[in-house]
Design a protein around this motif. Sequence first.
Motif, PDB file in Angstrom:
ATOM      1  N   ALA A 198       0.789  -1.163  -0.027  1.00  0.00           N
ATOM      2  CA  ALA A 198      -0.025   0.049  -0.134  1.00  0.00           C
ATOM      3  C   ALA A 198       0.867   1.296  -0.034  1.00  0.00           C
ATOM      4  O   ALA A 198       0.374   2.374  -0.697  1.00  0.00           O
ATOM      5  N   ALA A 199       2.009   1.355   0.830  1.00  0.00           N
ATOM      6  CA  ALA A 199       2.944   2.334   0.791  1.00  0.00           C
ATOM      7  C   ALA A 199       3.563   2.411  -0.496  1.00  0.00           C
ATOM      8  O   ALA A 199       3.644   3.598  -1.076  1.00  0.00           O
ATOM      9  N   LEU A 200       3.971   1.468  -0.992  1.00  0.00           N
ATOM     10  CA  LEU A 200       4.602   1.698  -2.484  1.00  0.00           C
ATOM     11  C   LEU A 200       3.422   2.207  -3.530  1.00  0.00           C
ATOM     12  O   LEU A 200       3.939   3.055  -4.504  1.00  0.00           O
ATOM     13  N   ALA A 201       2.319   1.752  -3.298  1.00  0.00           N
ATOM     14  CA  ALA A 201       1.388   2.130  -4.234  1.00  0.00           C
ATOM     15  C   ALA A 201       1.207   3.911  -4.222  1.00  0.00           C
ATOM     16  O   ALA A 201       0.875   4.407  -5.125  1.00  0.00           O
ATOM     17  N   TRP A 202       0.817   4.184  -2.805  1.00  0.00           N
ATOM     18  CA  TRP A 202       0.844   5.478  -2.441  1.00  0.00           C
ATOM     19  C   TRP A 202       2.059   6.290  -3.334  1.00  0.00           C
ATOM     20  O   TRP A 202       1.645   7.516  -3.855  1.00  0.00           O
ATOM     21  N   LEU A 203       3.178   5.857  -3.018  1.00  0.00           N
ATOM     22  CA  LEU A 203       4.427   6.618  -3.500  1.00  0.00           C
ATOM     23  C   LEU A 203       4.514   6.644  -5.002  1.00  0.00           C
ATOM     24  O   LEU A 203       5.233   7.734  -5.641  1.00  0.00           O
ATOM     25  N   THR A 204       3.857   5.737  -5.614  1.00  0.00           N
ATOM     26  CA  THR A 204       3.910   5.748  -7.089  1.00  0.00           C
ATOM     27  C   THR A 204       2.566   6.367  -7.880  1.00  0.00           C
ATOM     28  O   THR A 204       2.562   6.456  -8.927  1.00  0.00           O
ATOM     29  N   SER A 205       1.830   6.797  -6.968  1.00  0.00           N
ATOM     30  CA  SER A 205       0.443   7.393  -7.320  1.00  0.00           C
ATOM     31  C   SER A 205       0.502   8.965  -7.624  1.00  0.00           C
ATOM     32  O   SER A 205       1.419   9.715  -6.895  1.00  0.00           O
ATOM     33  N   PRO A 206      -0.274   9.562  -8.195  1.00  0.00           N
ATOM     34  CA  PRO A 206      -0.527  10.938  -8.333  1.00  0.00           C
ATOM     35  C   PRO A 206      -0.792  11.793  -6.909  1.00  0.00           C
ATOM     36  O   PRO A 206      -0.884  12.839  -6.802  1.00  0.00           O
ATOM     37  N   LEU A 207      -1.464  10.917  -5.974  1.00  0.00           N
ATOM     38  CA  LEU A 207      -1.777  11.362  -4.643  1.00  0.00           C
ATOM     39  C   LEU A 207      -0.722  12.113  -3.956  1.00  0.00           C
ATOM     40  O   LEU A 207      -1.024  13.137  -3.170  1.00  0.00           O
ATOM     41  N   LEU A 208       0.716  11.731  -4.132  1.00  0.00           N
ATOM     42  CA  LEU A 208       1.605  12.178  -3.418  1.00  0.00           C
ATOM     43  C   LEU A 208       1.971  14.019  -3.971  1.00  0.00           C
ATOM     44  O   LEU A 208       2.515  14.576  -2.985  1.00  0.00           O
ATOM     45  N   PHE A 209       1.637  14.284  -5.060  1.00  0.00           N
ATOM     46  CA  PHE A 209       2.040  15.391  -5.723  1.00  0.00           C
ATOM     47  C   PHE A 209       0.729  16.442  -5.511  1.00  0.00           C
ATOM     48  O   PHE A 209      -0.505  16.046  -5.208  1.00  0.00           O
ATOM     49  N   PRO A 210       1.051  17.806  -5.485  1.00  0.00           N
ATOM     50  CA  PRO A 210       0.035  18.842  -5.310  1.00  0.00           C
ATOM     51  C   PRO A 210      -0.955  18.579  -6.596  1.00  0.00           C
ATOM     52  O   PRO A 210      -0.447  18.186  -7.474  1.00  0.00           O
ATOM     53  N   ARG A 211      -2.099  19.173  -6.391  1.00  0.00           N
ATOM     54  CA  ARG A 211      -2.908  19.343  -7.601  1.00  0.00           C
ATOM     55  C   ARG A 211      -2.214  19.727  -8.876  1.00  0.00           C
ATOM     56  O   ARG A 211      -1.712  20.849  -8.895  1.00  0.00           O
ATOM     57  N   PRO A 212      -2.352  19.088 -10.044  1.00  0.00           N
ATOM     58  CA  PRO A 212      -1.466  19.656 -11.274  1.00  0.00           C
ATOM     59  C   PRO A 212      -2.366  20.839 -11.874  1.00  0.00           C
ATOM     60  O   PRO A 212      -3.659  20.619 -11.873  1.00  0.00           O
ATOM     61  N   VAL A 213      -1.664  21.669 -12.484  1.00  0.00           N
ATOM     62  CA  VAL A 213      -2.460  22.618 -13.212  1.00  0.00           C
ATOM     63  C   VAL A 213      -1.798  22.487 -14.694  1.00  0.00           C
ATOM     64  O   VAL A 213      -0.943  21.637 -15.045  1.00  0.00           O
ATOM     65  N   GLY A 214      -2.684  22.971 -15.558  1.00  0.00           N
ATOM     66  CA  GLY A 214      -2.237  22.920 -17.196  1.00  0.00           C
ATOM     67  C   GLY A 214      -0.917  23.886 -17.207  1.00  0.00           C
ATOM     68  O   GLY A 214      -0.752  24.820 -16.543  1.00  0.00           O
ATOM     69  N   ALA A 215      -0.375  23.634 -18.287  1.00  0.00           N
ATOM     70  CA  ALA A 215       1.001  24.310 -18.676  1.00  0.00           C
ATOM     71  C   ALA A 215       0.690  25.987 -18.885  1.00  0.00           C
ATOM     72  O   ALA A 215       1.509  26.611 -18.252  1.00  0.00           O
ATOM     73  N   ALA A 216      -0.248  26.050 -19.440  1.00  0.00           N
ATOM     74  CA  ALA A 216      -0.480  27.431 -19.775  1.00  0.00           C
ATOM     75  C   ALA A 216      -0.825  28.136 -18.457  1.00  0.00           C
ATOM     76  O   ALA A 216      -0.212  29.271 -17.998  1.00  0.00           O
ATOM     77  N   GLU A 217      -1.623  27.492 -17.713  1.00  0.00           N
ATOM     78  CA  GLU A 217      -1.876  28.277 -16.229  1.00  0.00           C
ATOM     79  C   GLU A 217      -0.600  28.418 -15.476  1.00  0.00           C
ATOM     80  O   GLU A 217      -0.464  29.109 -14.678  1.00  0.00           O
ATOM     81  N   ALA A 218       0.114  27.308 -15.383  1.00  0.00           N
ATOM     82  CA  ALA A 218       1.356  27.420 -14.379  1.00  0.00           C
ATOM     83  C   ALA A 218       2.350  28.470 -14.946  1.00  0.00           C
ATOM     84  O   ALA A 218       2.993  29.024 -14.153  1.00  0.00           O
ATOM     85  N   GLN A 219       2.479  28.568 -16.375  1.00  0.00           N
ATOM     86  CA  GLN A 219       3.437  29.541 -16.905  1.00  0.00           C
ATOM     87  C   GLN A 219       2.664  30.964 -16.401  1.00  0.00           C
ATOM     88  O   GLN A 219       3.546  31.945 -16.160  1.00  0.00           O
ATOM     89  N   ARG A 220       1.639  31.097 -16.637  1.00  0.00           N
ATOM     90  CA  ARG A 220       0.859  32.366 -16.196  1.00  0.00           C
ATOM     91  C   ARG A 220       1.202  32.599 -14.742  1.00  0.00           C
ATOM     92  O   ARG A 220       1.592  33.826 -14.275  1.00  0.00           O
TER      93      ARG A 220
END
Length: 145
Positions: free
Chosen positions: A39-61
């Motif tokens: 379960a720990a390995l699954a959590w570490l490889t999941s997107p859950l560990l990272f902050p909510r992603p934004v689109g490239a255009a929004e991130a650049q802005r």
Amino acid sequence: MMRAWRMPVALVACGAVVAGGSAAGGNPALAAAEAVVFAALAWLTSPLLFPRPVGAAEAQRRSAADGRPVVYWRPGCAYCLRLRLRLGRGGRRLHWVDIWRDPQGAAAVRAANDGDETVPTVVVAGRAYTNPDPRWVREQVAAGR
């Protein structure tokens, strides 16, 4: 988006099989430990560990407005995981772009890396750095760049 969850789901399924075998063999303590590890390995490889992603255009802005770096990453990337873990709480201050969710982000990474989708790619003040040292990235965040 589904390919981001392939590895975590596979790890949970394998963990269930392994832990089930140990439990059936009469060793519930080992089964519980195996289930926790998978379960720990699954959590570490999941997107859950990272902050909510934004689109490239929004991130650049946002980066242009606040001067914070943009991090291009993808789920399952060991180097991205290393960067995220070493940044700690400060990592939430950056703008994270999941290149598997955002084709424009993937294109930006390819443009910065001679056609390769090498991540993490960190953009600071318009300049791309591929797989930078997490300590350096922390310094950029602390400096307000």
